[in-house]
Design an enzyme around this catalytic site. Structure first.
Site, PDB file in Angstrom:
ATOM      1  N   GLY A   1      15.798 -18.682   3.888  1.00 55.13           N
ATOM      2  CA  GLY A   1      16.989 -17.959   3.461  1.00 55.13           C
ATOM      3  C   GLY A   1      18.252 -18.793   3.559  1.00 55.13           C
TER       4      GLY A   1
ATOM      5  N   GLY B   1      25.370 -20.345  -3.731  1.00 55.20           N
ATOM      6  CA  GLY B   1      24.034 -20.847  -4.034  1.00 55.20           C
ATOM      7  C   GLY B   1      24.058 -22.360  -4.002  1.00 55.20           C
TER       8      GLY B   1
ATOM      9  N   GLY C   1       3.520 -20.588 -33.023  1.00 51.85           N
ATOM     10  CA  GLY C   1       4.152 -19.678 -33.979  1.00 51.85           C
ATOM     11  C   GLY C   1       4.368 -18.308 -33.337  1.00 51.85           C
ATOM     12  N   GLY C   2       4.147 -17.251 -34.127  1.00 51.65           N
ATOM     13  CA  GLY C   2       4.382 -15.884 -33.631  1.00 51.65           C
ATOM     14  C   GLY C   2       3.571 -15.558 -32.390  1.00 51.65           C
TER      15      GLY C   2
ATOM     16  CD  GLU D   1      12.564 -25.640  -4.049  1.00 51.08           C
ATOM     17  OE1 GLU D   1      12.362 -26.751  -3.560  1.00 51.08           O
ATOM     18  OE2 GLU D   1      11.687 -24.820  -4.326  1.00 51.08           O
TER      19      GLU D   1
ATOM     20  CB  THR E   1      21.579 -26.075 -10.909  1.00 49.31           C
ATOM     21  OG1 THR E   1      22.725 -26.846 -10.523  1.00 49.31           O
ATOM     22  CG2 THR E   1      21.681 -24.680 -10.316  1.00 49.31           C
TER      23      THR E   1
HETATM   24  C1  FAD Z   1      13.186 -17.224  -8.680  1.00 47.18           C
HETATM   25  C2  FAD Z   1      14.145 -17.776  -7.668  1.00 47.18           C
HETATM   26  C3  FAD Z   1      13.718 -17.980  -6.370  1.00 47.18           C
HETATM   27  C4  FAD Z   1      14.616 -18.433  -5.403  1.00 47.18           C
HETATM   28  N1  FAD Z   1      14.177 -18.579  -4.106  1.00 47.18           N
HETATM   29  C5  FAD Z   1      15.067 -18.921  -3.138  1.00 47.18           C
HETATM   30  C6  FAD Z   1      14.665 -18.981  -1.761  1.00 47.18           C
HETATM   31  O1  FAD Z   1      13.493 -18.762  -1.434  1.00 47.18           O
HETATM   32  N2  FAD Z   1      15.613 -19.262  -0.825  1.00 47.18           N
HETATM   33  C7  FAD Z   1      16.912 -19.514  -1.155  1.00 47.18           C
HETATM   34  O2  FAD Z   1      17.706 -19.760  -0.255  1.00 47.18           O
HETATM   35  N3  FAD Z   1      17.313 -19.486  -2.465  1.00 47.18           N
HETATM   36  C8  FAD Z   1      16.426 -19.185  -3.447  1.00 47.18           C
HETATM   37  N4  FAD Z   1      16.825 -19.137  -4.766  1.00 47.18           N
HETATM   38  C9  FAD Z   1      18.232 -19.383  -5.095  1.00 47.18           C
HETATM   39  C10 FAD Z   1      18.453 -20.717  -5.793  1.00 47.18           C
HETATM   40  O3  FAD Z   1      18.270 -21.764  -4.896  1.00 47.18           O
HETATM   41  C11 FAD Z   1      19.863 -20.661  -6.398  1.00 47.18           C
HETATM   42  O4  FAD Z   1      19.809 -19.762  -7.496  1.00 47.18           O
HETATM   43  C12 FAD Z   1      20.328 -22.015  -6.879  1.00 47.18           C
HETATM   44  O5  FAD Z   1      20.562 -22.873  -5.796  1.00 47.18           O
HETATM   45  C13 FAD Z   1      21.640 -21.907  -7.695  1.00 47.18           C
HETATM   46  O6  FAD Z   1      22.586 -21.159  -7.031  1.00 47.18           O
HETATM   47  P1  FAD Z   1      23.310 -19.908  -7.755  1.00 47.18           P
HETATM   48  O7  FAD Z   1      22.256 -19.099  -8.405  1.00 47.18           O
HETATM   49  O8  FAD Z   1      24.178 -19.242  -6.754  1.00 47.18           O
HETATM   50  O9  FAD Z   1      24.173 -20.529  -8.894  1.00 47.18           O
HETATM   51  P2  FAD Z   1      25.682 -21.103  -8.717  1.00 47.18           P
HETATM   52  O10 FAD Z   1      25.736 -22.011  -7.564  1.00 47.18           O
HETATM   53  O11 FAD Z   1      26.626 -19.969  -8.767  1.00 47.18           O
HETATM   54  O12 FAD Z   1      25.794 -21.955 -10.051  1.00 47.18           O
HETATM   55  C14 FAD Z   1      26.106 -21.363 -11.313  1.00 47.18           C
HETATM   56  C15 FAD Z   1      26.253 -22.490 -12.333  1.00 47.18           C
HETATM   57  O13 FAD Z   1      27.342 -23.351 -11.937  1.00 47.18           O
HETATM   58  C16 FAD Z   1      26.870 -24.687 -11.838  1.00 47.18           C
HETATM   59  N5  FAD Z   1      27.577 -25.387 -10.768  1.00 47.18           N
HETATM   60  C17 FAD Z   1      27.831 -24.939  -9.502  1.00 47.18           C
HETATM   61  N6  FAD Z   1      28.484 -25.864  -8.803  1.00 47.18           N
HETATM   62  C18 FAD Z   1      28.648 -26.933  -9.639  1.00 47.18           C
HETATM   63  C19 FAD Z   1      29.250 -28.209  -9.494  1.00 47.18           C
HETATM   64  N7  FAD Z   1      29.797 -28.602  -8.359  1.00 47.18           N
HETATM   65  N8  FAD Z   1      29.226 -29.053 -10.561  1.00 47.18           N
HETATM   66  C20 FAD Z   1      28.639 -28.672 -11.733  1.00 47.18           C
HETATM   67  N9  FAD Z   1      28.071 -27.469 -11.916  1.00 47.18           N
HETATM   68  C21 FAD Z   1      28.059 -26.616 -10.879  1.00 47.18           C
HETATM   69  C22 FAD Z   1      25.379 -24.562 -11.551  1.00 47.18           C
HETATM   70  O14 FAD Z   1      24.687 -25.752 -11.889  1.00 47.18           O
HETATM   71  C23 FAD Z   1      25.015 -23.380 -12.436  1.00 47.18           C
HETATM   72  O15 FAD Z   1      24.832 -23.806 -13.749  1.00 47.18           O
HETATM   73  C24 FAD Z   1      15.943 -18.725  -5.756  1.00 47.18           C
HETATM   74  C25 FAD Z   1      16.361 -18.558  -7.097  1.00 47.18           C
HETATM   75  C26 FAD Z   1      15.476 -18.097  -8.038  1.00 47.18           C
HETATM   76  C27 FAD Z   1      15.948 -17.911  -9.448  1.00 47.18           C
END
Ligand code: FAD
Length: 387
Positions: A129, A136, A345-346, A369, A371
């Site tokens: 967590g 994120g 395709g479809g 993990e 983006t």
């Molecule tokens: C299916 C799934 C499972 C997950 N499991 C876990 C888990 O087990 N434990 C856990 O802790 N988390 C988990 N996550 C969370 C995941 O790690 C986050 O979604 C991810 O780190 C991105 O954070 P955010 O969603 O808050 O996006 P944000 O941080 O809000 O980012 C939004 C957008 O802004 C961009 N951005 C943000 N900062 C910058 C910057 N400095 N420069 C350029 N672009 C930027 C990002 O690249 C993205 O495009 C999970 C997510 C999903 C979808």
């Protein structure tokens, strides 16, 4: 599938692990993958079986119930499982790389004995967590607090998007333990057991991808845990889970490669049987070139993945390379799934042909993990320094 290139990078033991995981994936994972996705059902029985086969403990020393084979072996397991199920690939990744590894890196001897042994054998599941509703990518922005009160930490706050919720027994929770410290400083990793009073799990997210992997919010309301549940040093949690995340980037890249491989196999099978204008569609370069590009893209990322995993196993620092791999493999997986859908395709849009599920699951891989943009930020930091 042609393993000649992959085999040139793997010794006999690693090929054996890969083949064992592949057999399990084809015989046990493939038959139920679609149904679990449709029902949003967690593959708990499969996790247990993987544990019994020793496939969850590749990175864990034998002293704690693991097989001590290393990160490359672990990534081969995730790759093969993900050829049929992204859901199970992610469940394994969250359990092992994000869950168990920080305990291995920073836990005490007692913690390793107590928590890693049942987890490596599949008797217990881990969750990690870090993400919160308002942070994120900005991993240091966690607002969940843990305050020492006598012999206990009192935790308050919430986490979001956490994988393996509900089924997990242990949750590694990232908490602010020094509110006066800024950014990523003053964070600690605290293990919270499922069922602890004051700890609740929100309702499951209804999400686009990896639908069986149980994602939900965690809520902490004056949740008291023994101070012995601190993993590593107080206020030194950030480097600990960043080390876990580096390793996790290899694992989630293996997930990307497995998904891409799985979708390529399905696209080739389909294309050979599908006729248009009196010929199989493979006779048209518009189609066969897409398949050629897909295989080339996968092979390139696989070679990078094995190389970065080998760096880990040899003790060579690899944060930049892990970010390069995560970036390349996540984007590649989405491109390959896009092309596979085009080849079908479809029918590519139908649940029945499975490509639709892979296409959805691939969307996780440029987000979870780290983006794509965050990975590029890490790479650029090194690049600007290295030249
Ligand atoms: C299916 C799934 C499972 C997950 N499991 C876990 C888990 O087990 N434990 C856990 O802790 N988390 C988990 N996550 C969370 C995941 O790690 C986050 O979604 C991810 O780190 C991105 O954070 P955010 O969603 O808050 O996006 P944000 O941080 O809000 O980012 C939004 C957008 O802004 C961009 N951005 C943000 N900062 C910058 C910057 N400095 N420069 C350029 N672009 C930027 C990002 O690249 C993205 O495009 C999970 C997510 C999903 C979808």
């Amino acid at each position: 599938m042609n393993d000649v290139m992959a085999n040139s990078m793997l010794d006999e033991d690693l090929q054996g692990i890969r083949d064992m995981a592949r057999k399990f994936s084809d015989e046990k994972v493939a038959p139920t993958a679609l149904e679990l996705d449709q029902k949003h059902e967690y593959p708990l029985d499969l996790m247990k079986e993987l544990g019994e086969l020793g496939l969850l403990g590749c990175c864990i020393p034998e002293a704690y119930g693991g097989s001590e084979l290393g990160v490359l072996a672990h990534s081969l397991v995730i790759e093969e499982i993900s050829r049929n199920s992204g859901t199970l690939g992610l469940a394994i990744d969250a359990h092992t790389s994000l869950g168990m590894m920080p305990v291995l890196f920073g836990g005490s001897e007692e913690q390793k004995q107590q928590y890693l042994t049942p987890a490596a054998q599949g008797h217990e599941i881990f969750a990690f967590g870090l993400t919160e509703p308002h942070s994120g990518s900005d991993a240091g922005g966690a607002k969940t607090t843990a305050v020492l009160d006598g012999d206990e930490f009192v935790i308050n706050g919430s986490k979001s998007w956490i994988t393996n919720t509900g089924v997990a027994s242990s949750y590694n929770v990232c908490c602010k333990t020094d509110p006066s410290a800024s950014g990523s400083k003053g964070l600690s990793l605290i293990l919270v057991r499922g069922g602890t009073p004051g700890f609740e799990i929100g309702k499951p997210e209804t999400k686009l991808c990896v639908r069986g992997s149980n994602t939900a919010q965690l809520f902490f309301n004056d949740c008291r845990v023994p101070k012995e549940n601190l993993i590593g040093e107080i206020n030194r949690g950030f480097p600990l889970f960043m080390k876990g995340l580096d390793e996790g980037r290899i694992a989630i890249s293996a997930l990307s490669i497995g998904l891409a491989q799985g979708v390529l196999e399905r696209a080739v099978r389909y294309a050979k049987d599908r006729y248009a204008f009196g010929q199989p569609i493979t006779a048209y370069q518009g189609v066969s070139f897409m398949l050629a590009e897909m295989e080339t893209q996968i092979a390139a990322c696989r070679a990078l993945c094995y190389t970065v995993a080998k760096m880990n196993d040899a003790g060579i620092p690899y944060s930049k390379e892990a970010a390069m791999l995560k970036n390349a493999a996540g984007e590649m997986c989405n491109e390959v799934c896009y092309k596979a859908m085009q080849v079908l395709g479809g029918n590519g849009l139908s649940e029945e042909y499975e490509v639709e599920r892979f296409y959805r699951d691939a969307r996780l891989n440029t987000i979870g993990e780290g983006t794509t943009e965050i990975c590029k930020m890490v790479i650029a930091r090194y690049t600007l320094n290295d030249y």
